[in-house]
Design a protein around this motif. Structure first.
Motif, PDB file in Angstrom:
ATOM      1  N   ILE A  91      -4.461  10.115  -3.560  1.00 60.12           N
ATOM      2  CA  ILE A  91      -3.713  11.307  -3.938  1.00 60.12           C
ATOM      3  C   ILE A  91      -3.837  11.454  -5.448  1.00 60.12           C
ATOM      4  N   THR A  92      -3.699  12.662  -5.951  1.00 62.64           N
ATOM      5  CA  THR A  92      -3.793  12.850  -7.398  1.00 62.64           C
ATOM      6  C   THR A  92      -2.589  12.214  -8.083  1.00 62.64           C
ATOM      7  N   ASP A  93      -2.766  11.881  -9.344  1.00 63.34           N
ATOM      8  CA  ASP A  93      -1.695  11.218 -10.082  1.00 63.34           C
ATOM      9  C   ASP A  93      -0.431  12.066 -10.144  1.00 63.34           C
ATOM     10  N   ASP A  94      -0.600  13.368 -10.339  1.00 63.16           N
ATOM     11  CA  ASP A  94       0.580  14.210 -10.460  1.00 63.16           C
ATOM     12  C   ASP A  94       1.328  14.334  -9.135  1.00 63.16           C
ATOM     13  N   ARG A  95       0.575  14.405  -8.011  1.00 61.63           N
ATOM     14  CA  ARG A  95       1.240  14.482  -6.708  1.00 61.63           C
ATOM     15  C   ARG A  95       1.892  13.147  -6.352  1.00 61.63           C
TER      16      ARG A  95
ATOM     17  N   ASN B 251      12.294   3.235   0.542  1.00 63.60           N
ATOM     18  CA  ASN B 251      13.396   4.176   0.726  1.00 63.60           C
ATOM     19  C   ASN B 251      14.004   3.915   2.099  1.00 63.60           C
ATOM     20  N   ALA B 252      15.204   3.376   2.126  1.00 67.14           N
ATOM     21  CA  ALA B 252      15.857   3.048   3.394  1.00 67.14           C
ATOM     22  C   ALA B 252      16.774   4.165   3.874  1.00 67.14           C
TER      23      ALA B 252
ATOM     24  N   ILE C  31       4.323   7.458   3.898  1.00 66.94           N
ATOM     25  CA  ILE C  31       5.038   8.477   3.131  1.00 66.94           C
ATOM     26  C   ILE C  31       5.747   9.464   4.053  1.00 66.94           C
ATOM     27  N   LEU C  32       6.633  10.240   3.464  1.00 67.48           N
ATOM     28  CA  LEU C  32       7.295  11.329   4.155  1.00 67.48           C
ATOM     29  C   LEU C  32       6.571  12.639   3.871  1.00 67.48           C
ATOM     30  N   GLY C  33       6.752  13.607   4.780  1.00 70.19           N
ATOM     31  CA  GLY C  33       6.317  14.952   4.502  1.00 70.19           C
ATOM     32  C   GLY C  33       7.338  15.609   3.588  1.00 70.19           C
ATOM     33  N   GLU C  34       7.364  16.925   3.552  1.00 63.95           N
ATOM     34  CA  GLU C  34       8.327  17.609   2.697  1.00 63.95           C
ATOM     35  C   GLU C  34       9.750  17.390   3.187  1.00 63.95           C
TER      36      GLU C  34
ATOM     37  N   ARG D  21       7.016   9.999  -5.782  1.00 66.25           N
ATOM     38  CA  ARG D  21       7.950   8.997  -6.298  1.00 66.25           C
ATOM     39  C   ARG D  21       9.273   9.656  -6.691  1.00 66.25           C
ATOM     40  N   GLU D  22       9.182  10.758  -7.424  1.00 66.28           N
ATOM     41  CA  GLU D  22      10.394  11.427  -7.898  1.00 66.28           C
ATOM     42  C   GLU D  22      11.256  11.922  -6.737  1.00 66.28           C
ATOM     43  N   GLU D  23      10.595  12.355  -5.660  1.00 69.41           N
ATOM     44  CA  GLU D  23      11.326  12.874  -4.505  1.00 69.41           C
ATOM     45  C   GLU D  23      11.646  11.788  -3.481  1.00 69.41           C
ATOM     46  N   ASP D  24      11.342  10.531  -3.835  1.00 68.81           N
ATOM     47  CA  ASP D  24      11.651   9.375  -2.980  1.00 68.81           C
ATOM     48  C   ASP D  24      11.000   9.513  -1.609  1.00 68.81           C
ATOM     49  N   ARG D  25       9.744   9.934  -1.598  1.00 72.63           N
ATOM     50  CA  ARG D  25       9.039  10.151  -0.336  1.00 72.63           C
ATOM     51  C   ARG D  25       8.038   9.046  -0.013  1.00 72.63           C
ATOM     52  N   VAL D  26       7.991   8.001  -0.819  1.00 66.85           N
ATOM     53  CA  VAL D  26       7.193   6.823  -0.475  1.00 66.85           C
ATOM     54  C   VAL D  26       8.063   5.917   0.389  1.00 66.85           C
ATOM     55  N   LEU D  27       7.632   5.689   1.623  1.00 64.18           N
ATOM     56  CA  LEU D  27       8.411   4.876   2.566  1.00 64.18           C
ATOM     57  C   LEU D  27       8.140   3.389   2.409  1.00 64.18           C
ATOM     58  N   PHE D  28       6.852   3.033   2.407  1.00 62.98           N
ATOM     59  CA  PHE D  28       6.445   1.632   2.370  1.00 62.98           C
ATOM     60  C   PHE D  28       5.323   1.443   1.364  1.00 62.98           C
ATOM     61  N   ARG D  29       5.315   0.240   0.756  1.00 62.04           N
ATOM     62  CA  ARG D  29       4.186  -0.159  -0.088  1.00 62.04           C
ATOM     63  C   ARG D  29       3.745  -1.560   0.334  1.00 62.04           C
ATOM     64  N   TYR D  30       2.448  -1.792   0.286  1.00 58.23           N
ATOM     65  CA  TYR D  30       1.917  -3.117   0.589  1.00 58.23           C
ATOM     66  C   TYR D  30       2.398  -4.107  -0.473  1.00 58.23           C
ATOM     67  N   CYS D  31       2.809  -5.287  -0.024  1.00 61.53           N
ATOM     68  CA  CYS D  31       3.326  -6.299  -0.940  1.00 61.53           C
ATOM     69  C   CYS D  31       2.982  -7.683  -0.413  1.00 61.53           C
ATOM     70  N   ASP D  32       3.387  -8.705  -1.158  1.00 65.67           N
ATOM     71  CA  ASP D  32       3.215 -10.062  -0.654  1.00 65.67           C
ATOM     72  C   ASP D  32       4.495 -10.497   0.057  1.00 65.67           C
ATOM     73  N   ALA D  33       4.528 -11.715   0.533  1.00 68.89           N
ATOM     74  CA  ALA D  33       5.665 -12.193   1.328  1.00 68.89           C
ATOM     75  C   ALA D  33       6.971 -12.191   0.551  1.00 68.89           C
ATOM     76  N   ASP D  34       6.869 -12.210  -0.775  1.00 65.34           N
ATOM     77  CA  ASP D  34       8.069 -12.214  -1.616  1.00 65.34           C
ATOM     78  C   ASP D  34       8.469 -10.820  -2.066  1.00 65.34           C
TER      79      ASP D  34
END
Length: 226
Positions: free
Chosen positions: A148-152, A120-121, A189-192, A157-170
């Motif tokens: 975190i629980t699956d529902d949370r 989320n930029a 992640i972001l808070g509320e 995700r729905e509220e676009d509060r995930v900032l970064f995810r681990y990934c590979d170079a691509d």
């Protein structure tokens, strides 16, 4: 703007954070937790380290320091708050953000450079990047696995509060690119509200071209754009 960098017994990245912010032209000072938040605080950073030796759980004892009540109140008033590594653990233990950080899948302390994909930029902490951009920032933790629980998680995700995810170079988010077993490869992640954020990697260690690169500068610029 004056960013208060909270020092607990066992913090060891407070000076790194102060230097990195100064290099970006952000006024910052280290504040001993027992002294409380200065009146001129316009931003708060919870730095990395091993507050209270990570006894009980990483961040659990620091989260119960009286200053954290002030930090939560400041966050409610719109003051930007960033927790990094141990600071992320303190943040989650303080309910500034959801979920928890626990023992790495490897059950070992891990210190290495990792790739992160910007999810989320459209936040102060990621405005310097493009959505989907891959950046390289170091990690240094033994309890960095995000749970975190699956529902949370679905709510994040729905509220676009995930900032970064681990990934590979691509930019591929894969199990192999996940250094600690974090759920859904979540690294930050972001808070509320978008002015509160936590992440496990260390942006303050990626601000100099000759020492760790400069990919972390954009995260710290969030204090200027809030």
């Amino acid at each position: 703007m004056t960013v208060s960098i909270i020092r607990f017994g066992g913090s060891n990245c407070d000076r790194d954070a102060e230097r990195a912010l100064a290099d970006l032209g952000v006024d910052a000072e280290i504040v001993w937790h027992e002294d409380g938040l200065p009146e001129d605080t316009t931003g708060v950073m919870l730095p990395g380290g091993f507050s209270y030796g990570d006894y009980l759980r990483a961040g659990a004892m620091a989260a119960r320091s009286p200053i954290m009540q002030e930090v939560r109140a400041a966050a409610e008033d719109g003051v930007p708050v960033l927790g990094v590594c141990n600071g992320a653990q303190v943040g989650s233990e303080s309910t500034l953000t959801e979920g928890a950080f626990t023992t790495n899948r490897s059950a070992r302390f891990q210190c290495e450079h990792v790739y992160l994909r910007v999810e989320n930029a459209d936040t102060p902490w990621t405005a310097a990047y493009e959505e989907g951009e891959v950046i390289e920032i170091p990690i240094a933790h033994g309890e960095g696995r995000f749970e975190i629980t699956d529902d949370r998680l679905e709510t994040l995700r729905e509220e676009d509060r995930v900032l970064f995810r681990y990934c590979d170079a691509d930019g591929e988010v894969t199990e192999a690119a996940n250094p600690n077993g974090s759920k859904d490869n979540v690294a930050g992640i972001l808070g509320e509200d978008e002015h509160v954020a936590v992440l496990m990697p260390h942006p303050e260690r990626a601000t100099l071209s000759d020492v760790g690169g400069t990919d972390g500068r954009g995260v710290l610029r969030g204090f200027s754009s809030n």
